[in-house]
Design a protein around this motif. Structure first.
Motif, PDB file in Angstrom:
ATOM      1  N   LYS A   1     125.860  71.176  86.639  1.00  0.00           N
ATOM      2  CA  LYS A   1     126.633  70.465  87.656  1.00  0.00           C
ATOM      3  C   LYS A   1     125.753  69.527  88.484  1.00  0.00           C
ATOM      4  O   LYS A   1     124.542  69.508  88.337  1.00  0.00           O
ATOM      5  CB  LYS A   1     127.338  71.488  88.551  1.00  0.00           C
ATOM      6  CG  LYS A   1     128.409  72.286  87.806  1.00  0.00           C
ATOM      7  CD  LYS A   1     129.175  73.203  88.743  1.00  0.00           C
ATOM      8  CE  LYS A   1     130.260  73.964  87.983  1.00  0.00           C
ATOM      9  NZ  LYS A   1     131.005  74.894  88.885  1.00  0.00           N
ATOM     10  N   ILE A   2     126.395  68.779  89.379  1.00  0.00           N
ATOM     11  CA  ILE A   2     125.633  67.736  90.077  1.00  0.00           C
ATOM     12  C   ILE A   2     124.700  68.281  91.158  1.00  0.00           C
ATOM     13  O   ILE A   2     123.630  67.729  91.380  1.00  0.00           O
ATOM     14  CB  ILE A   2     126.575  66.628  90.626  1.00  0.00           C
ATOM     15  CG1 ILE A   2     125.790  65.472  91.231  1.00  0.00           C
ATOM     16  CG2 ILE A   2     127.598  67.186  91.627  1.00  0.00           C
ATOM     17  CD1 ILE A   2     126.604  64.222  91.499  1.00  0.00           C
ATOM     18  N   PHE A   3     125.060  69.411  91.794  1.00  0.00           N
ATOM     19  CA  PHE A   3     124.217  69.912  92.892  1.00  0.00           C
ATOM     20  C   PHE A   3     123.757  71.351  92.717  1.00  0.00           C
ATOM     21  O   PHE A   3     123.270  71.969  93.645  1.00  0.00           O
ATOM     22  CB  PHE A   3     124.950  69.781  94.236  1.00  0.00           C
ATOM     23  CG  PHE A   3     125.330  68.359  94.570  1.00  0.00           C
ATOM     24  CD1 PHE A   3     124.370  67.356  94.571  1.00  0.00           C
ATOM     25  CD2 PHE A   3     126.642  68.028  94.889  1.00  0.00           C
ATOM     26  CE1 PHE A   3     124.710  66.044  94.869  1.00  0.00           C
ATOM     27  CE2 PHE A   3     126.992  66.721  95.193  1.00  0.00           C
ATOM     28  CZ  PHE A   3     126.020  65.723  95.182  1.00  0.00           C
TER      29      PHE A   3
ATOM     30  N   ARG B   1     119.127  65.040  88.337  1.00  0.00           N
ATOM     31  CA  ARG B   1     118.517  63.755  88.011  1.00  0.00           C
ATOM     32  C   ARG B   1     119.253  63.044  86.860  1.00  0.00           C
ATOM     33  O   ARG B   1     119.431  61.829  86.860  1.00  0.00           O
ATOM     34  CB  ARG B   1     117.054  64.019  87.622  1.00  0.00           C
ATOM     35  CG  ARG B   1     116.218  62.794  87.401  1.00  0.00           C
ATOM     36  CD  ARG B   1     114.812  63.225  86.956  1.00  0.00           C
ATOM     37  NE  ARG B   1     114.030  62.036  86.631  1.00  0.00           N
ATOM     38  CZ  ARG B   1     113.263  61.406  87.508  1.00  0.00           C
ATOM     39  NH1 ARG B   1     113.163  61.848  88.740  1.00  0.00           N
ATOM     40  NH2 ARG B   1     112.594  60.326  87.157  1.00  0.00           N
ATOM     41  N   THR B   2     119.680  63.830  85.870  1.00  0.00           N
ATOM     42  CA  THR B   2     120.369  63.228  84.718  1.00  0.00           C
ATOM     43  C   THR B   2     121.682  62.568  85.145  1.00  0.00           C
ATOM     44  O   THR B   2     122.062  61.529  84.596  1.00  0.00           O
ATOM     45  CB  THR B   2     120.629  64.292  83.639  1.00  0.00           C
ATOM     46  OG1 THR B   2     119.390  64.935  83.355  1.00  0.00           O
ATOM     47  CG2 THR B   2     121.176  63.684  82.376  1.00  0.00           C
ATOM     48  N   ALA B   3     122.367  63.157  86.121  1.00  0.00           N
ATOM     49  CA  ALA B   3     123.620  62.555  86.590  1.00  0.00           C
ATOM     50  C   ALA B   3     123.340  61.147  87.127  1.00  0.00           C
ATOM     51  O   ALA B   3     124.097  60.208  86.858  1.00  0.00           O
ATOM     52  CB  ALA B   3     124.260  63.432  87.663  1.00  0.00           C
ATOM     53  N   VAL B   4     122.254  61.000  87.854  1.00  0.00           N
ATOM     54  CA  VAL B   4     121.900  59.677  88.395  1.00  0.00           C
ATOM     55  C   VAL B   4     121.603  58.714  87.238  1.00  0.00           C
ATOM     56  O   VAL B   4     122.074  57.569  87.220  1.00  0.00           O
ATOM     57  CB  VAL B   4     120.658  59.777  89.318  1.00  0.00           C
ATOM     58  CG1 VAL B   4     120.253  58.397  89.822  1.00  0.00           C
ATOM     59  CG2 VAL B   4     120.927  60.732  90.471  1.00  0.00           C
TER      60      VAL B   4
ATOM     61  N   ARG C   1     123.087  54.130  83.735  1.00  0.00           N
ATOM     62  CA  ARG C   1     123.391  53.607  82.387  1.00  0.00           C
ATOM     63  C   ARG C   1     124.704  52.840  82.408  1.00  0.00           C
ATOM     64  O   ARG C   1     124.817  51.752  81.850  1.00  0.00           O
ATOM     65  CB  ARG C   1     123.560  54.758  81.393  1.00  0.00           C
ATOM     66  CG  ARG C   1     122.282  55.323  80.865  1.00  0.00           C
ATOM     67  CD  ARG C   1     122.610  56.303  79.740  1.00  0.00           C
ATOM     68  NE  ARG C   1     121.411  56.989  79.311  1.00  0.00           N
ATOM     69  CZ  ARG C   1     121.378  57.899  78.336  1.00  0.00           C
ATOM     70  NH1 ARG C   1     122.496  58.235  77.718  1.00  0.00           N
ATOM     71  NH2 ARG C   1     120.254  58.467  77.986  1.00  0.00           N
ATOM     72  N   VAL C   2     125.730  53.443  83.022  1.00  0.00           N
ATOM     73  CA  VAL C   2     127.047  52.803  83.048  1.00  0.00           C
ATOM     74  C   VAL C   2     126.963  51.496  83.836  1.00  0.00           C
ATOM     75  O   VAL C   2     127.491  50.464  83.424  1.00  0.00           O
ATOM     76  CB  VAL C   2     128.117  53.739  83.659  1.00  0.00           C
ATOM     77  CG1 VAL C   2     129.468  53.046  83.701  1.00  0.00           C
ATOM     78  CG2 VAL C   2     128.205  55.034  82.867  1.00  0.00           C
ATOM     79  N   GLY C   3     126.254  51.529  84.966  1.00  0.00           N
ATOM     80  CA  GLY C   3     126.085  50.319  85.771  1.00  0.00           C
ATOM     81  C   GLY C   3     125.432  49.201  84.968  1.00  0.00           C
ATOM     82  O   GLY C   3     125.848  48.043  85.018  1.00  0.00           O
TER      83      GLY C   3
END
Ligand code: ADP
Ligand code: MG
Ligand code: ZN
Length: 474
Positions: free
Chosen positions: A20-22, A53-56, A61-63
């Motif tokens: 998860k993110i956090f 970190r991977t979420a960031v 990547r999408v940006g």
């Protein structure tokens, strides 16, 4: 009056990170309810979040793929609201400094290229899931989805038809899949779109919009847009006003109805998230994300054509979905025969997928088994008919190819005596066809070869049978 609809999208994509993110909880879908929860994502007092970190990197990547400016110094904010699926009573999101801004995506609709503006992409955490239990008439909570990383992609109100929206979403889906950042399963909710719609006299000022939620298929999106556009035009033409609100689409009934008046940002009392540090993306980190971008569809098509001489048409079919492309690349590598692998995946495998209604994301065929069959057919151990039959058995029943061919006796007959015997028998039995051929009717040859193949139970080596037949006829 000529009415024009104006549409803007808010697309939520769950990021395909392991955790998860956090917190470190798993994001795996479809597990027992409430088995993937810890004090952090359950919002217990006193816990501290820690950013994945991977979420960031996935958001960046999408940006990059959507031509955005990457915010080097971005922050998280708390969006406060109470709802049972949100144990903390706030969602960690990004309001003031989203991770990406000001991008665009070119889409092709009816032969013309349209540029759709991307206002921003921000990161946030997903909420839990409410499940209404019809038996006990209770609403149950599954907190396992709390804290799954999401990105929200917000477009400019640049769309004017359902077709434009659908094309954009399909293209966006392809990008997310190729980037490897989202599995894009709309049925499972990992890709969801909220649709903002207003209508206006063509070219006029922007009208009041409504927002539609609960759209989980491309078909529903198209129908909902058409319904809502008509509803708003009817309101305005009868002298009434459109109320800014959130509406829910009921796809079974084919209607939408008002849920609540739309909250505006002040009502969420956003404030900076005090438990998380700002994210600083330095040149080196950004560079490494750029260098690790996966190969996109267009680049793959070009490579298939350039390196392996695959036709443009087949290359397009092979890259129609990232999982199809992956299967092809595996079969090509294992068989060391990219051309044959391309014919197989773009032809027979696509046909079998259609026939069995298999979605690319559910493709489970074993690349190694397909590669074995390619080796067998290209070394003339089996003929094309046996190949086709065995491919189907591998696809549908997952059989072992060698075993299957041995059991069915599909190995090709290349034995010269057996072939000569079959040919000789056909020549004596089919006097009429033989006479026709000798009188110059060359199409009789196909029939005669077919008869010889039948005697060999379809397993004759076609080149050898043809040669033997021609020799016998001369
Ligand atoms: P909010 O802050 O309420 O979410 P935003 O200004 O962020 O509103 O816009 C949300 C979405 O609505 C964006 O996709 C935007 O393109 C779209 N949108 C804004 N105004 C309109 C309008 N008048 N008609 C249609 N879509 C609109
Ligand atoms: Mg918004
Ligand atoms: Zn957790």
């Amino acid at each position: 009056m000529n009415w024009e609809s104006v549409i803007g999208l808010e697309v939520h994509a769950e990021l395909a990170t392991q955790s998860k993110i956090f917190c470190g909880c798993s994001t795996a879908f479809g597990q027992e309810p409430n088995t993937q929860v810890c004090p952090v994502c359950a919002g217990m007092p006193g816990v501290l979040p820690r950013l994945n970190r991977t979420a960031v990197e996935y958001a960046v990547r999408v940006g990059l793929a959507l031509n955005c400016t990457i915010t080097r110094y971005s922050k998280f904010d708390r969006k406060n609201y109470f709802y049972p699926d949100l144990p903390k009573a706030y969602q960690v999101s990004q309001l003031y400094a989203p991770i990406c801004r000001d991008g665009h995506l070119a889409v092709e609709v009816d032969g013309t290229t349209k540029i759709i503006g991307i206002r921003e992409i921000h990161m946030e955490e997903d909420a839990g899931k409410l499940i209404h239990d019809a038996v006990s008439d209770n609403t149950l909570m599954d907190f396992s989805r709390c804290g799954v990383p999401l990105i929200e992609i917000v477009t400019q109100p640049d769309f004017h038809s359902a077709a434009e929206v659908r094309t954009f979403l399909m293209q966006l889906r392809e990008i997310l899949l190729y980037l490897g950042v989202c599995d894009c399963k709309m049925q499972e909710g990992s890709l969801r779109a909220d649709i903002n719609i207003s209508v206006r006299p063509e070219g006029g000022e922007l009208g009041v919009r409504t927002e539609m939620k609960n759209l989980n298929s491309f078909k529903a999106i198209g129908r909902a847009i058409e319904y809502e556009t008509r509803r708003q035009i009817q309101l305005l033409e009868s002298g009434k006003q459109v109320v800014q609100e959130t509406r829910r689409w009921d796809d079974d009934a084919g209607v939408s109805y008002g849920m609540r008046s739309k909250e505006s940002a002040p009502e969420y009392r956003y404030f900076p998230e005090p438990d998380l540090l700002p994210i600083y993306i330095d040149d080196q980190w950004l560079q490494s994300i750029v260098e690790n971008l996966p190969e996109m569809a267009e680049a793959k098509r070009a490579r298939y054509m350039r390196c392996w001489g695959i036709s443009a048409l087949e290359a397009a079919t092979l890259t129609s979905h990232v999982y199809v492309a992956q299967l092809f690349e595996e079969v090509a590598a294992l068989s060391r025969n990219p051309m044959e692998a391309a014919h197989l995946v773009a032809g027979e495998i696509m046909r079998l997928m259609n026939q069995t209604d298999t979605l690319p994301e559910d493709l489970a065929v074993d690349a190694k088994k397909l590669a074995t069959l390619i080796t067998l057919v290209s070394s003339a151990k089996i003929n094309r008919n046996a190949y086709k039959e065995a491919v189907e058995a591998v696809f549908i029943d997952g059989v072992d190819p060698e075993e299957y061919i041995a059991q069915r006796g599909l190995r090709m007959v290349s034995d010269a005596d057996a072939i000569a015997e079959a040919v000789a028998a056909v020549i004596t039995e089919q006097r009429q066809a033989v006479a026709d051929y000798r009188a110059g009717q060359h199409k009789a040859l196909g029939f005669l070869i077919g008869q010889a193949m039948r005697k060999l139970q379809g397993k004759g080596n076609p080149a050898l049978v043809r040669k033997a037949m021609l020799e016998a006829l001369e």
